[in-house]
Design a protein around this motif. Structure first.
Motif: not given
Length: 286
Positions: A251-260, A164-168
């Motif tokens: 990015p807004l979100r990022i995983r840190t491994s292939k498993w994730a 939500a914060l990222a939207t503005y």
């Protein structure tokens, strides 16, 4: 001008490794933790490597402590370029068996602390028209898991709050927002989660027992057969945090491994990094 970074929870694990990595890349690091008596390992590395790291006390559950740390940094440098909301704690216990104190604690440490730290730095980032807030969430912030509902609930809350914060704040004040989502981490965090799980033996009884036994057996099997694939080191996750901080368009979100990544695929496949959704919300509301 040299950038500075405020990192919470730096006594061990991802926070510890992030402090070292950022300092080695030329950042001025404010490494914080609730209890500075746990800073001996970090102090040793600071001395050996002559790193530009300053230690400060900061308890993410104490607003006075948070405000004091931020005030100290602003007095010294006049700005905070990056906040890394890293402090957190694992917790696995059924809703029925968790005490009110435990429910409050897991929420305070994993969610309220993120909000309070973010609240403390936002006025300064808004004034300087730049900044970055990176929050270490979890795959548990996207996917609910057995016996982790209270922990997952807190991490889901962080994900929603930051989304939500990222939207503005990005377009208006040039403040970048990212959630970093690890899977398992082989650090003190994992040990803490296990300790909380088996504390006082509550789970090893009653109608939850057969479910819990299957849960533990599956965890042990996964760890034994695919430790490299599932469990990352704190250093590996910290490298992702640093990469995000250096990204001009994170990015807004990022995983840190292939498993994730694989674990969260059903939740993320339509919009892996969250950018499409943020743009859609901005177009709809702003």
């Amino acid at each position: 001008m040299k950038k500075n970074v405020l990192i919470t929870g730096t006594s061990t694990g991802v926070g510890f490794e992030s402090a070292l990595l950022f300092a080695n890349k030329g950042y001025k690091v404010y490494a914080t933790m609730r209890n500075l008596k746990k800073a001996e390992a970090l102090k040793k590395r600071i001395s050996e490597e002559k790193l530009n790291i300053e230690l400060l006390p900061l308890d993410v559950t104490d607003i006075i402590s948070i405000q004091s740390a931020v005030k100290t940094i602003i007095a010294k440098d006049g700005k905070i370029d990056v906040l890394v909301n890293n402090a957190g704690a694992g917790f696995a216990k059924t809703t029925e068996q968790a005490t009110l104190e435990e429910i409050k604690w897991v929420t305070d440490v994993n969610y309220h602390g993120v909000v309070l730290c973010t609240q403390a730095v936002l006025p300064h980032m808004r004034k300087q028209k730049s900044g970055q807030i990176i929050s270490i969430t979890s795959v548990g912030g996207l996917v609910g898991q057995p016996f982790n509902e209270l922990y997952c609930g807190a991490k889901f809350a962080v994900e929603g709050y930051m989304e939500a914060l990222a939207t503005y704040v990005g377009d208006a004040f040039n403040i970048k927002i990212t959630n970093v989502e690890p899977g398992g981490i082989a650090t003190e965090f994992m040990k803490s989660a296990i300790d909380k799980t088996v504390d006082n033996g509550q789970l090893a009884s009653g109608e939850y027992l057969p479910i819990f036994e299957r849960y533990l057996a599956a965890n042990q099997k996964r760890a034994g057969e695919s430790e490299v694939a599932v469990y990352q080191t704190g250093r590996e996750v910290a490298e992702v945090v640093l990469k995000v901080a250096q990204d001009e368009n994170p990015p807004l979100r990022i995983r840190t491994s292939k498993w994730a990544e694989d674990f969260c695929q059903l939740k993320t496949q339509a919009d892996p990094d969250g950018t499409k959704l943020v743009n859609q919300i901005k177009n709809s509301f702003l």
